[in-house]
Design a protein around this motif. Structure first.
Motif, PDB file in Angstrom:
ATOM      1  N   PHE A  15      36.307  37.016  32.871  1.00 42.64           N
ATOM      2  CA  PHE A  15      37.304  35.952  32.961  1.00 42.64           C
ATOM      3  C   PHE A  15      37.148  34.917  31.847  1.00 42.64           C
ATOM      4  O   PHE A  15      38.093  34.183  31.545  1.00 42.64           O
ATOM      5  N   LYS A  16      35.973  34.854  31.232  1.00 50.02           N
ATOM      6  CA  LYS A  16      35.739  33.888  30.169  1.00 50.02           C
ATOM      7  C   LYS A  16      36.352  34.331  28.846  1.00 50.02           C
ATOM      8  O   LYS A  16      36.292  33.603  27.853  1.00 50.02           O
ATOM      9  N   GLU A 195      43.956  35.898  46.421  1.00 48.74           N
ATOM     10  CA  GLU A 195      43.054  36.885  45.840  1.00 48.74           C
ATOM     11  C   GLU A 195      43.254  36.872  44.333  1.00 48.74           C
ATOM     12  O   GLU A 195      44.381  36.994  43.847  1.00 48.74           O
ATOM     13  N   VAL A 196      42.164  36.706  43.606  1.00 48.10           N
ATOM     14  CA  VAL A 196      42.191  36.688  42.145  1.00 48.10           C
ATOM     15  C   VAL A 196      41.764  38.065  41.655  1.00 48.10           C
ATOM     16  O   VAL A 196      40.691  38.559  42.018  1.00 48.10           O
ATOM     17  N   ILE A 197      42.607  38.668  40.814  1.00 50.09           N
ATOM     18  CA  ILE A 197      42.353  40.026  40.341  1.00 50.09           C
ATOM     19  C   ILE A 197      42.400  40.038  38.817  1.00 50.09           C
ATOM     20  O   ILE A 197      43.433  39.736  38.208  1.00 50.09           O
ATOM     21  N   GLY A 198      41.288  40.360  38.182  1.00 47.99           N
ATOM     22  CA  GLY A 198      41.253  40.477  36.729  1.00 47.99           C
ATOM     23  C   GLY A 198      41.784  41.827  36.282  1.00 47.99           C
ATOM     24  O   GLY A 198      41.536  42.841  36.934  1.00 47.99           O
ATOM     25  N   PRO A 202      35.144  45.424  33.172  1.00 43.96           N
ATOM     26  CA  PRO A 202      35.299  46.040  34.485  1.00 43.96           C
ATOM     27  C   PRO A 202      36.288  45.274  35.373  1.00 43.96           C
ATOM     28  O   PRO A 202      36.520  44.086  35.180  1.00 43.96           O
ATOM     29  N   ARG A 203      36.864  45.985  36.324  1.00 42.47           N
ATOM     30  CA  ARG A 203      37.827  45.399  37.246  1.00 42.47           C
ATOM     31  C   ARG A 203      37.097  44.477  38.224  1.00 42.47           C
ATOM     32  O   ARG A 203      36.125  44.878  38.860  1.00 42.47           O
ATOM     33  N   VAL A 204      37.566  43.238  38.335  1.00 40.01           N
ATOM     34  CA  VAL A 204      36.905  42.252  39.186  1.00 40.01           C
ATOM     35  C   VAL A 204      37.957  41.565  40.052  1.00 40.01           C
ATOM     36  O   VAL A 204      39.038  41.203  39.571  1.00 40.01           O
TER      37      VAL A 204
END
Length: 266
Positions: A15-16, A195-198, A202-204
């Motif tokens: 996310f950064k 729900e936060v979905i990146g 990797p999928r987070v």
């Protein structure tokens, strides 16, 4: 003590690398710098420190000592691995596992000049939770100290913001590199579950809450923070424009930025 982040660990750092992280970092810096400058080598408490990103930033921005606390054992272990040998020798950085809801006064630590909580208060499920978090914050701050937190977009009409966000993301699902799915309104009427979905690898994904602006303010006062409460204006740094172009950000500010920065004095 377990956390939804124990299985995420270092993967959270994905996310950064998002464009919105540039906006977040610069706005946090702008909010904390005036307070860090008030004291020589100020002591900073970084709640919800995660893997230590803002703990290191606080040192870079002028803190003399930073104590990072996070609910996730996994993330704290990752954060500890980021401490340099020089920082270990100087004793300027420490990470421990702890829950902001029940933290209380940290043993063997002097009061702090500043506390930060970047994406801390969005784990409050209610005014009661918010009050408990601010009690922990207040218990560890000096009189005249300050808390700087990052929250979801500050509004008392969370339902309207939720509906707008879900609609924008339905039309442009990959625009921001992350989706915030507002999937259920709280029975209390105080906000929404999200729900936060990146979208990266990797999928987070993880879950939290978007409560009304007034809940943050009421929780701060009930938690013992009796000073001024300020919501800073979210500004677009030139670095973000340089990375993506101006057009990328038009919708972001038209519909309201995803985040808010709250500054609460004790």
């Amino acid at each position: 003590m377990t956390s939804q982040y124990d299985d995420i660990g270092a993967k959270y750092n994905v996310f950064k690398h998002l464009p919105t992280s540039i906006v977040e970092t610069q706005n946090v810096k702008d909010a904390v710098l005036p307070y860090l400058a008030k004291t020589e080598k100020p002591r900073a408490l970084d709640l919800a420190c995660g893997t230590g990103y803002y703990s290191h930033k606080l040192l870079e921005w002028g803190a003399g000592y930073v104590f990072g606390v996070d609910l996730s054992n996994s993330m704290v272990e990752v954060a500890r691995q980021t401490i340099s040998e020089q920082q270990k020798q100087e004793g300027v950085l420490r990470f421990e596992t702890g829950n902001a809801l029940t933290l209380g006064k940290i043993p063997d630590e002097e009061p702090f000049d500043i506390a930060t909580g970047v994406w801390l208060l969005n784990y409050s499920t209610s005014l009661d939770d918010m009050t408990k978090m601010f009690k922990s914050i207040s218990a560890n701050l000096k009189d005249g100290g300050v808390f700087v937190g990052v929250t979801p977009h500050p509004t008392d009409d969370v339902t309207a913001f939720a509906e707008m966000t879900n609609e924008v993301q339905r039309k442009q699902p990959s625009r921001w590199g992350v989706t915030v799915n507002y999937y259920e309104q709280l029975e209390s009427g105080e906000g929404w579950r999200t729900e936060v979905i990146g979208h990266g690898e990797p999928r987070v994904s993880f879950k939290n809450f978007h409560l009304k602006k007034s809940i943050y303010e009421a929780g701060a006062k009930a938690g013992g923070m009796n000073g001024k409460v300020t919501w800073t204006e979210i500004k677009l740094p030139q670095e973000a424009v340089d990375k993506t172009g101006t057009d990328f950000w038009d919708m972001y500010f038209t519909n309201g930025p995803h985040m808010g920065v709250i500054v609460v004095e004790k």
